[in-house]
Design an enzyme around this catalytic site. Structure first.
Site, PDB file in Angstrom:
ATOM      1  N   TYR A  27       0.799  -1.232   0.000  1.00  0.00           N
ATOM      2  CA  TYR A  27       0.000   0.000   0.000  1.00  0.00           C
ATOM      3  C   TYR A  27       0.830   1.280   0.000  1.00  0.00           C
ATOM      4  O   TYR A  27       0.272   2.369  -0.026  1.00  0.00           O
ATOM      5  CB  TYR A  27      -0.976  -0.014   1.173  1.00  0.00           C
ATOM      6  CG  TYR A  27      -2.007  -1.133   1.052  1.00  0.00           C
ATOM      7  CD1 TYR A  27      -2.922  -1.128   0.016  1.00  0.00           C
ATOM      8  CD2 TYR A  27      -2.032  -2.197   1.951  1.00  0.00           C
ATOM      9  CE1 TYR A  27      -3.864  -2.149  -0.125  1.00  0.00           C
ATOM     10  CE2 TYR A  27      -2.961  -3.231   1.827  1.00  0.00           C
ATOM     11  CZ  TYR A  27      -3.869  -3.191   0.777  1.00  0.00           C
ATOM     12  OH  TYR A  27      -4.792  -4.202   0.641  1.00  0.00           O
ATOM     13  N   HIS A 104      -7.550   1.580  -6.874  1.00  0.00           N
ATOM     14  CA  HIS A 104      -6.939   0.734  -5.853  1.00  0.00           C
ATOM     15  C   HIS A 104      -5.448   0.985  -5.865  1.00  0.00           C
ATOM     16  O   HIS A 104      -4.825   1.004  -6.932  1.00  0.00           O
ATOM     17  CB  HIS A 104      -7.213  -0.752  -6.132  1.00  0.00           C
ATOM     18  CG  HIS A 104      -8.676  -1.043  -6.142  1.00  0.00           C
ATOM     19  ND1 HIS A 104      -9.416  -1.119  -4.987  1.00  0.00           N
ATOM     20  CD2 HIS A 104      -9.547  -1.195  -7.168  1.00  0.00           C
ATOM     21  CE1 HIS A 104     -10.678  -1.322  -5.310  1.00  0.00           C
ATOM     22  NE2 HIS A 104     -10.785  -1.370  -6.624  1.00  0.00           N
TER      23      HIS A 104
HETATM   24  C1  DQA Z   1      -7.527  -1.759  -1.927  1.00  0.00           C
HETATM   25  C2  DQA Z   1      -7.565  -3.227  -2.427  1.00  0.00           C
HETATM   26  C3  DQA Z   1      -8.598  -4.029  -1.666  1.00  0.00           C
HETATM   27  O1  DQA Z   1      -8.596  -5.373  -2.140  1.00  0.00           O
HETATM   28  C4  DQA Z   1      -8.294  -4.037  -0.193  1.00  0.00           C
HETATM   29  O2  DQA Z   1      -9.290  -4.736   0.515  1.00  0.00           O
HETATM   30  C5  DQA Z   1      -8.113  -2.665   0.369  1.00  0.00           C
HETATM   31  C6  DQA Z   1      -7.340  -1.699  -0.425  1.00  0.00           C
HETATM   32  C7  DQA Z   1      -6.376  -0.985  -2.584  1.00  0.00           C
HETATM   33  O3  DQA Z   1      -6.414   0.241  -2.549  1.00  0.00           O
HETATM   34  O4  DQA Z   1      -5.429  -1.590  -3.089  1.00  0.00           O
HETATM   35  O5  DQA Z   1      -8.515  -2.354   1.464  1.00  0.00           O
HETATM   36  O6  DQA Z   1      -8.741  -1.144  -2.282  1.00  0.00           O
END
Ligand code: DQA
Length: 153
Positions: A27, A104
């Site tokens: 992330y 995402h």
């Molecule tokens: C997310 C991807 C999702 O699968 C995950 O549950 C998240 C973050 C992303 O920003 O990569 O909470 O949305």
């Protein structure tokens, strides 16, 4: 003249309040505040004005979407895990009638199979995934084009 059709609501769902504590390899290590500051800078560079919302409550997220047409002209949505199963959030997004882009940070298509599914399929202009914070720049640019907002600089 300032455009009055340039507002973008940037919505983050469950677990984004603790973004800086989530795996930085996946992330990116930014806090939500840092991410939002970066997004606002990019938005203004495109002639957009961003407003931000995050909650861990699915009901509150739906209620914000109910109000969204009064608050914004377009939506960037990163609903976190709700993306993969919440038809309630998909229905609420559809109800806004606003152009939206799904973002995402991680590459949801190269992780677990369940992350490949998105309830927003067919409801969003585009899905941007796996580009980290830069993905938001791409989403904002798509919305600026859709709204006919031109770069002030
Ligand atoms: C997310 C991807 C999702 O699968 C995950 O549950 C998240 C973050 C992303 O920003 O990569 O909470 O949305």
């Amino acid at each position: 003249m300032t455009s009055t059709h340039n507002r973008v609501a940037v919505l983050h769902g469950v677990n984004f309040d603790v973004l800086e504590r989530r795996d930085p390899e996946i992330y990116g290590g930014l806090s939500l505040g840092e991410l939002e500051t970066r997004i606002q800078r990019a938005a203004r560079g495109l002639g957009l004005e961003a407003i931000f919302f995050q909650t861990n409550s699915e009901g509150e997220f739906a209620e914000y979407l109910h109000r969204a047409p009064e608050l914004a002209d377009s939506i960037v949505i990163n609903a976190g895990a709700w993306t993969h199963y919440s038809r309630a959030i998909a229905d609420a997004l559809e109800l806004t009638g606003l152009p939206a882009v799904e973002v995402h940070l991680s590459d949801v298509d190269s992780r677990q199979d369940w992350r490949r599914v998105s309830v927003f399929d067919g409801l969003v202009l585009a899905k941007v995934s796996g580009k980290g914070a830069d993905g938001y720049d791409e989403a904002l640019a798509a919305l600026a084009r859709q709204l006919g907002v031109s770069d002030p600089g």
